[in-house]
Scaffold this active site. Structure first.
Site, PDB file in Angstrom:
ATOM      1  N   GLY A  16       0.772  -1.241   0.000  1.00 55.26           N
ATOM      2  CA  GLY A  16       0.000   0.000   0.000  1.00 55.26           C
ATOM      3  C   GLY A  16       0.801   1.288   0.000  1.00 55.26           C
ATOM      4  O   GLY A  16       0.313   2.326   0.457  1.00 55.26           O
ATOM      5  N   ASN A  18       1.554   3.061  -2.650  1.00 61.16           N
ATOM      6  CA  ASN A  18       0.848   3.995  -3.539  1.00 61.16           C
ATOM      7  C   ASN A  18      -0.415   4.525  -2.876  1.00 61.16           C
ATOM      8  O   ASN A  18      -0.770   5.695  -3.055  1.00 61.16           O
ATOM      9  CB  ASN A  18       0.527   3.326  -4.876  1.00 61.16           C
ATOM     10  CG  ASN A  18       1.711   3.364  -5.817  1.00 61.16           C
ATOM     11  OD1 ASN A  18       2.099   4.432  -6.284  1.00 61.16           O
ATOM     12  ND2 ASN A  18       2.313   2.202  -6.062  1.00 61.16           N
ATOM     13  N   ARG A  69     -15.713 -15.035 -10.449  1.00 61.87           N
ATOM     14  CA  ARG A  69     -15.234 -13.650 -10.578  1.00 61.87           C
ATOM     15  C   ARG A  69     -16.395 -12.663 -10.610  1.00 61.87           C
ATOM     16  O   ARG A  69     -16.288 -11.552 -10.092  1.00 61.87           O
ATOM     17  CB  ARG A  69     -14.363 -13.509 -11.830  1.00 61.87           C
ATOM     18  CG  ARG A  69     -13.033 -14.242 -11.682  1.00 61.87           C
ATOM     19  CD  ARG A  69     -12.281 -14.256 -12.999  1.00 61.87           C
ATOM     20  NE  ARG A  69     -11.894 -12.920 -13.413  1.00 61.87           N
ATOM     21  CZ  ARG A  69     -11.679 -12.566 -14.681  1.00 61.87           C
ATOM     22  NH1 ARG A  69     -11.833 -13.429 -15.662  1.00 61.87           N
ATOM     23  NH2 ARG A  69     -11.336 -11.336 -14.974  1.00 61.87           N
ATOM     24  N   ARG A  95      -5.763  -8.523  -8.740  1.00 58.19           N
ATOM     25  CA  ARG A  95      -6.834  -9.325  -9.345  1.00 58.19           C
ATOM     26  C   ARG A  95      -7.246  -8.650 -10.655  1.00 58.19           C
ATOM     27  O   ARG A  95      -7.110  -7.418 -10.792  1.00 58.19           O
ATOM     28  CB  ARG A  95      -8.081  -9.403  -8.442  1.00 58.19           C
ATOM     29  CG  ARG A  95      -7.840  -9.891  -7.039  1.00 58.19           C
ATOM     30  CD  ARG A  95      -7.400 -11.327  -6.937  1.00 58.19           C
ATOM     31  NE  ARG A  95      -8.305 -12.282  -7.565  1.00 58.19           N
ATOM     32  CZ  ARG A  95      -8.004 -13.578  -7.705  1.00 58.19           C
ATOM     33  NH1 ARG A  95      -6.840 -14.030  -7.297  1.00 58.19           N
ATOM     34  NH2 ARG A  95      -8.871 -14.396  -8.257  1.00 58.19           N
ATOM     35  N   HIS A 113       0.975   0.968 -12.983  1.00 53.63           N
ATOM     36  CA  HIS A 113       1.703  -0.227 -13.420  1.00 53.63           C
ATOM     37  C   HIS A 113       3.185   0.132 -13.513  1.00 53.63           C
ATOM     38  O   HIS A 113       3.532   1.190 -14.058  1.00 53.63           O
ATOM     39  CB  HIS A 113       1.153  -0.672 -14.781  1.00 53.63           C
ATOM     40  CG  HIS A 113       1.799  -1.907 -15.303  1.00 53.63           C
ATOM     41  ND1 HIS A 113       1.466  -3.173 -14.849  1.00 53.63           N
ATOM     42  CD2 HIS A 113       2.782  -2.091 -16.223  1.00 53.63           C
ATOM     43  CE1 HIS A 113       2.202  -4.071 -15.486  1.00 53.63           C
ATOM     44  NE2 HIS A 113       3.014  -3.435 -16.324  1.00 53.63           N
TER      45      HIS A 113
HETATM   46  C1  GAR Z   1       3.469  -1.111  -7.366  1.00 55.13           C
HETATM   47  O1  GAR Z   1       4.779  -1.138  -7.897  1.00 55.13           O
HETATM   48  C2  GAR Z   1       2.450  -1.123  -8.492  1.00 55.13           C
HETATM   49  O2  GAR Z   1       2.852  -0.382  -9.608  1.00 55.13           O
HETATM   50  C3  GAR Z   1       2.388  -2.600  -8.812  1.00 55.13           C
HETATM   51  O3  GAR Z   1       2.405  -3.224  -7.553  1.00 55.13           O
HETATM   52  C4  GAR Z   1       3.150  -2.417  -6.655  1.00 55.13           C
HETATM   53  C5  GAR Z   1       2.287  -2.176  -5.426  1.00 55.13           C
HETATM   54  O4  GAR Z   1       3.013  -1.523  -4.439  1.00 55.13           O
HETATM   55  N1  GAR Z   1       1.213  -2.919  -9.560  1.00 55.13           N
HETATM   56  C6  GAR Z   1       1.189  -3.850 -10.499  1.00 55.13           C
HETATM   57  O5  GAR Z   1       2.148  -4.533 -10.786  1.00 55.13           O
HETATM   58  C7  GAR Z   1      -0.154  -4.010 -11.190  1.00 55.13           C
HETATM   59  N2  GAR Z   1       0.007  -4.728 -12.405  1.00 55.13           N
HETATM   60  P1  GAR Z   1       2.275  -0.789  -3.260  1.00 55.13           P
HETATM   61  O6  GAR Z   1       1.338  -1.822  -2.649  1.00 55.13           O
HETATM   62  O7  GAR Z   1       3.382  -0.412  -2.311  1.00 55.13           O
HETATM   63  O8  GAR Z   1       1.555   0.393  -3.829  1.00 55.13           O
END
Ligand code: GAR
Length: 217
Positions: A16, A18, A69, A95, A113
């Protein structure tokens, strides 16, 4: 800021960081969005603690509790609507939604991403960028469409891939940019500055206004 702030639901599966960037941005009353609800599909996700610490409502909706789903997505949809959410931010949510869910939130779901899309969709993208010999990597905020990692791009940030990079070191460099990029892109959408033209997102009528380049080392 004039007018009501847009209510945002953030979906997570883990750490989490982001989400934290979005929570931190929304502390500013001028920020055009507020985090109304955080949903995790994993009960132990650390991001849930971040949300609670910020005084934001949380709920866990585990995909394991649903037979398919459609019913899982239906539960997420009901929780978001119950909290009055107008925008959905995927922040490390691992997901994939059904087209039915995505179509119920047209141009209202954002994802971050850790690659420069359309290169490196899917998983382990930082490692794959190193293995492919890429010299520039980065992150992308895009509108979610039914096709994985391929909706209109709102904003991208680029970072160098250094010769001695590991998956961890490159991921950390990209993540720093993710935390800058996601609040900026959410603000553009919440302020109504984004127009979708085919598969292009125009911000303030211009394409590529979302580009951020990190300084080279
Ligand atoms: C982040 O690097 C995000 O870009 C990636 O997961 C990580 C989550 O980190 N998302 C993906 O790969 C989606 N395809 P966080 O939980 O610390 O935000």
């Amino acid at each position: 800021m004039t007018g009501a702030r847009k209510r945002v639901g953030v979906l997570i599966s883990g750490r989490g960081s982001n989400l934290q960037a979005l929570l931190d941005a929304s502390v500013d009353p001028q920020f055009p969005a507020e985090i109304a609800l955080v949903i995790s599909n994993r009960a132990g996700a650390y991001g849930l603690e971040r949300a609670r610490a910020a005084g934001v409502a949380t709920t866990t909706i585990s995909h394991k509790d649903y037979p398919d789903r459609d019913s899982f997505d239906g539960a997420i949809d009901a929780a978001l609507r119950g909290a009055g959410c107008e925008i959905v931010c995927l922040a490390g949510f691992m997901r994939i939604f059904t087209p039915g869910f995505v179509n119920r939130w047209p141009n209202r779901i954002l994802n971050i991403h850790p690659s420069l899309l359309p290169s490196f969709t899917g998983l382990h993208v930082q490692r794959r960028a190193i293995e492919a010999g890429a010299t520039i990597a980065g992150c992308t905020v895009h509108i979610v469409t039914p096709d994985l990692d391929s909706g209109p791009i709102l904003a991208q940030a680029a970072v160098p891939v250094l010769p001695d990079d590991t998956e961890d070191s490159l991921s950390a460099r990209i993540l720093e940019q993710e935390h800058r990029l996601y609040p900026a892109a959410l603000a553009w959408l919440a302020e109504g500055r984004v127009r979708i033209d085919g598969n292009r997102a125009l911000v303030n009528g211009a394409s590529a206004s979302g580009v951020l380049l990190s300084p080279c080392p």
